[in-house]
Design a protein around this motif. Structure first.
Motif, PDB file in Angstrom:
ATOM      1  N   GLU A 250       0.827  -1.210   0.000  1.00 55.18           N
ATOM      2  CA  GLU A 250       0.000   0.000   0.000  1.00 55.18           C
ATOM      3  C   GLU A 250       0.860   1.259   0.000  1.00 55.18           C
ATOM      4  N   ARG A 253       2.464   1.742  -3.481  1.00 55.03           N
ATOM      5  CA  ARG A 253       1.533   2.162  -4.532  1.00 55.03           C
ATOM      6  C   ARG A 253       1.070   3.606  -4.349  1.00 55.03           C
ATOM      7  N   SER A 254       1.059   4.094  -3.103  1.00 58.09           N
ATOM      8  CA  SER A 254       0.585   5.457  -2.851  1.00 58.09           C
ATOM      9  C   SER A 254       1.709   6.487  -2.879  1.00 58.09           C
ATOM     10  N   LYS A 256       4.264   9.241  -3.975  1.00 61.35           N
ATOM     11  CA  LYS A 256       4.221  10.274  -5.000  1.00 61.35           C
ATOM     12  C   LYS A 256       5.518  10.246  -5.805  1.00 61.35           C
TER      13      LYS A 256
END
Length: 300
Positions: A250, A253-254, A256
């Protein structure tokens, strides 16, 4: 991930037993907390022990240890993470006693842009996250001159038109067409569609290495002994650049994707080996689709 407390380097024998015997990176720090040396190993304890044993007399390692006040370590789930983190840390911190990998070795690639009459033209660029379109980018060259020589060789080998590709100035048929080495894109004997198709084939099979997917990918690394090291890590990669290591899928994937990640020669070679030999799945970060990784050909 919580980091281990840096063991104090008072006497060599007092710190060895506190270091983990697992993969990771280690830093020799001076009194101000600045890195003097950054290294990696599949066994941190063993590698640091070797440093201490080799520090004799007026040697370079002896001088380094005389300035060292403490050592900190960062265990990793495996060797790939250690390689990536070491290279990244050396580039950012430039330790005085690291001889290799201190500078970012700028690389160059070709992007295919639209030219006259819908012909594709290779345009040389410095590869970075500022230009995320990678499906039409080819090459890993240490200088513009080497990139040009590679393109000239591909042009000769595949009967491409040097004038269309910007390698020859002038108007009308190129010199190669006049001697039978160009199929005539410059003289309306070959369509843009045909020439573009052959150009892309030449770039692919003459040693140019394009990043094969349009999104960042995730490489999953699992620890052999999670009691000593992170149980697992996710490495985020894009355009042959290393974007970070994360404890969970998680978080990876998040993350930036900030601009400014350069296409660096050292990172490129680490990733080529890692992606070729990694036993686990390689996933697209956006869809989590498993990627069948195709090993790029050797670049020139």
């Amino acid at each position: 991930m919580p980091q281990p407390s840096p063991p104090r380097l008072t006497q060599a024998g007092n710190i060895i037993h506190t270091l983990p015997d697992c993969p990771g990176i280690y830093r020799f720090l001076d009194r101000n907390g600045c890195a003097l040396y950054i290294g990696k190993s599949i066994n941190i304890r063993s590698r640091v022990k070797t440093h201490l044993a080799e520090a004799r007399g007026l040697s370079r390692k002896h001088r380094m240890l005389s300035e060292t006040k403490c050592i900190d370590v960062r265990p990793t789930a495996g060797e790939i993470g250690a390689l990536l983190l070491e290279n990244d840390a050396i580039k950012k911190q430039a330790p005085a006693f690291n001889r290799r990998q201190r500078s970012i070795k700028k690389m160059w690639s070709y992007a295919l842009t639209s030219g006259r009459g819908e012909f594709c033209v290779p345009t040389l660029q410095s590869y970075s996250m500022h230009k995320p379109e990678i499906l039409a980018s080819y090459g890993a060259y240490t200088s513009p001159s080497r990139a040009k020589k590679a393109l000239e060789q591909a042009t000769r080998d595949h009967g491409l038109c040097p004038r269309i590709l910007g390698l020859e100035a002038g108007k009308g048929p190129c010199f190669n067409f006049q001697i039978g080495r160009c199929r005539g894109a410059c003289a309306d004997f070959e369509s843009a569609e045909s020439h573009n198709r052959r150009l892309k084939a030449a770039l692919r099979f003459k040693g140019f290495s394009a990043w094969p997917v349009a999104s960042p990918v995730l490489l999953h690394e699992v620890a052999s002994d999670p009691t000593l090291q992170p149980a697992q890590e996710w490495h985020l990669l894009h355009n042959w650049a290393y974007l970070g290591t994360f404890d969970t899928l998680e978080l990876a994937r998040s993350a930036k994707l900030l601009p400014g990640f350069m296409f660096d020669k050292d990172t490129y070679h680490i990733l080529r080996r890692a992606l070729k030999h990694h036993p686990g799945p390689i996933l697209r970060a956006d869809t989590l689709e498993t990627i069948e990784w195709l090993e790029p050909l050797t670049t020139r």
